[in-house]
Structure formats: structure tokens, C-alpha cells
Design a protein around this motif. Sequence first.
Motif, short mmCIF file in Angstrom:
data_model
loop_
_atom_site.label_atom_id
_atom_site.label_comp_id
_atom_site.label_asym_id
_atom_site.label_seq_id
_atom_site.Cartn_x
_atom_site.Cartn_y
_atom_site.Cartn_z
N PRO A 43 -14.40 -50.40 7.78
CA PRO A 43 -13.56 -50.80 6.53
C PRO A 43 -11.87 -50.82 7.02
CG PRO A 43 -14.13 -48.87 6.00
CD PRO A 43 -14.89 -49.13 7.24
N GLY A 44 -11.18 -51.83 6.59
CA GLY A 44 -9.86 -51.72 6.89
C GLY A 44 -9.04 -50.93 5.81
N LEU A 54 -11.19 -47.82 0.64
CA LEU A 54 -12.76 -47.43 0.26
C LEU A 54 -13.33 -47.53 -1.24
CD1 LEU A 54 -13.15 -44.19 2.52
CD2 LEU A 54 -13.72 -46.35 3.21
N GLY A 55 -12.47 -48.14 -2.16
CA GLY A 55 -12.75 -48.61 -3.40
C GLY A 55 -12.94 -47.06 -4.09
N PRO A 56 -13.94 -46.91 -4.91
CA PRO A 56 -14.20 -45.57 -5.86
C PRO A 56 -14.21 -44.24 -4.75
CG PRO A 56 -16.12 -46.60 -5.38
CD PRO A 56 -15.26 -47.73 -5.00
N LEU A 57 -14.32 -44.61 -3.46
CA LEU A 57 -14.51 -43.39 -2.53
C LEU A 57 -12.99 -43.09 -1.90
CD1 LEU A 57 -17.83 -43.97 -0.70
CD2 LEU A 57 -17.26 -42.41 -2.64
N GLY A 100 -4.59 -49.89 9.05
CA GLY A 100 -5.41 -49.61 9.97
C GLY A 100 -6.84 -49.74 9.63
N ASP A 101 -7.58 -49.08 10.17
CA ASP A 101 -9.14 -49.26 9.84
C ASP A 101 -9.69 -47.89 9.87
OD1 ASP A 101 -10.45 -48.79 12.78
OD2 ASP A 101 -9.03 -50.53 12.80
N ILE A 146 -15.07 -38.06 8.05
CA ILE A 146 -15.81 -38.90 7.60
C ILE A 146 -15.92 -39.82 8.64
CG2 ILE A 146 -15.67 -38.44 5.15
CD1 ILE A 146 -14.03 -41.10 5.17
N GLY A 147 -15.29 -40.05 9.61
CA GLY A 147 -15.05 -40.97 10.73
C GLY A 147 -13.78 -40.99 11.57
#
Length: 272
Positions: free
Chosen positions: A171-172, A223-226, A162-163, A109-110
Motif C-alpha cells: 500500500p502507498g 492503511l485506513g482503519p489500521l 512512500g509505500d 509490520i513490514g
Amino acid sequence: MTAHSAVLLLHGLHEKCNRVPMRADLTAARANTTMETQRRLRALHQQRQFTTVDAVNFGEPRMSNDPFIEIINQLLQGLVSQLNGQLGAAIRGGDPLQNVASGSASIGIGTAHYAVSHLTGVSSVQLQDMVVSKLTPSATSITGELNFHAVLTSALAANAGGDLRVLFANPGISGSLRIDNPTVAGSAAFEASVNGDQLCLNSVSGMSAHFSYGSASIWINGLGPLNHLLAPLENLILDAAKGAIGDLISSQINSLVGAQISSLLPHRVTIQ
């Protein structure tokens, strides 16, 4: 010579080689040494009844008919007791350990950048035993190998951060990891000498420690809910941390324990 006799011989006789033999504690210890034990060890040394012994079960020494193995094992166990009173203080300056592991990787995803730091629990290491595994004597010297076990009495814990760079977002991430039931096993070489009626353990060198553990876990948020999308990153960080932590613990054992042992040697047993 029986193991029981060897233990009697050693009772109270662990002394620095550079100490004065007539000190009160050594004199009292010698008084407890039986004449029969003295006669047998002198005869063994004079007749050069030496043998090479291999394949002692790791961590579980078998009883041996060779009094030199019994004596050296007792000396080593005495070192273990002394070392465990010093190791925590010696390692505490590096507990917590910073900069444990870092890196970056693509996780689908990144691109993630991570760092593991502030590792605690390292100073809880305690030696369990040091046991002769191989012994090769000659007329005046004894060389051989030993095995050792150590445990860390508390779990190891570290921070992860990290990020994650996803498209235009960055996002961190933060979290923690934990390693339970960490243990260390390894081997080393030793050298001793026989001079008349004295057996002296001179050195323990070449410490080679190997780290293992019961279980390891990690939790990362960002990522909260993710957060479930971070599972590949969790696995990546955990694998990197386990390898780095194993190397760090092994290095600490090899260097600091080796140095502490050297500071306590030589040790000898004197028969008069």
C-alpha cells in the motif's frame, strides 16, 4: 565616549567604502556630528586606548564603554535592516525545497520506503540582530566575533509519501508534516579597520547557524482503519525530516546570508 554619542556619530553615516565622500547625503550626515564626538574619537584612536571585550549576553548586548563596540553594533544593525529587505527574494528561488529526506526501514509490520519533499516556508527567514560578542583591536585593525538571531515568520510544511511492503501487499502512504516556531541562532567572525579618522567594517565571514523549533507534527495515511500501525513510521519520518530540515535551513543561512552580507560590505564611518 557614551553610547548616545556613538549613536549620534553613526546617524546617517553608513556609506560604502568606495563611495565619494562629498556626496550630498554624506555631507548632510557629517553636519549632524558634534565637535565633541569628533574630538573624543580622534583622541581615542591616537592614544590607542583599546580593550578586549568578551561575554556579551547572546542576543542582548550590554552597554559598553568601548565606542568601537557601539559603532560596530550600529553598523551591524544597519546591515540587518538592509538584509531583511533582500533575503526573501534571494531564498525564494529555492522555496519550496524538494528532496528533503528519504530512506527505508523496517517498522515491525513490514518495510517502509519514504520521502519528504516540497518544503515551504524557508523564504520567510528574517534576521533579528547581529551583535558583537568579542572584539580585539590593534593599532589599525579590529577583529572579533558576533552572534546573530533569525526567525522564520511562517511555519515550515512538507509532504511525506512512500509505500509499505507487508507480505504480498504494497500500500502507498501519504501525509504531511509541520514545524512551528522555527528559529536560528549562530555566530560569525568580522574584520574592521581603522585608518586615520575612518572606521570601516570590511567583512563578516564564517557564518555558523543552528536551527531549532518550537514543535513538530506529522500525519500519515494509507492503511485506513489500521493507520495506528503507522505510528512507528511517523516517528521515523519525523525524526529524519527534522534533522534534514535543520541542516537545510542552516546551510541556507550560512551561504545565502553570508553572500548577501558580502555584497553590502564594506561600510565605514568617517570623522572629519
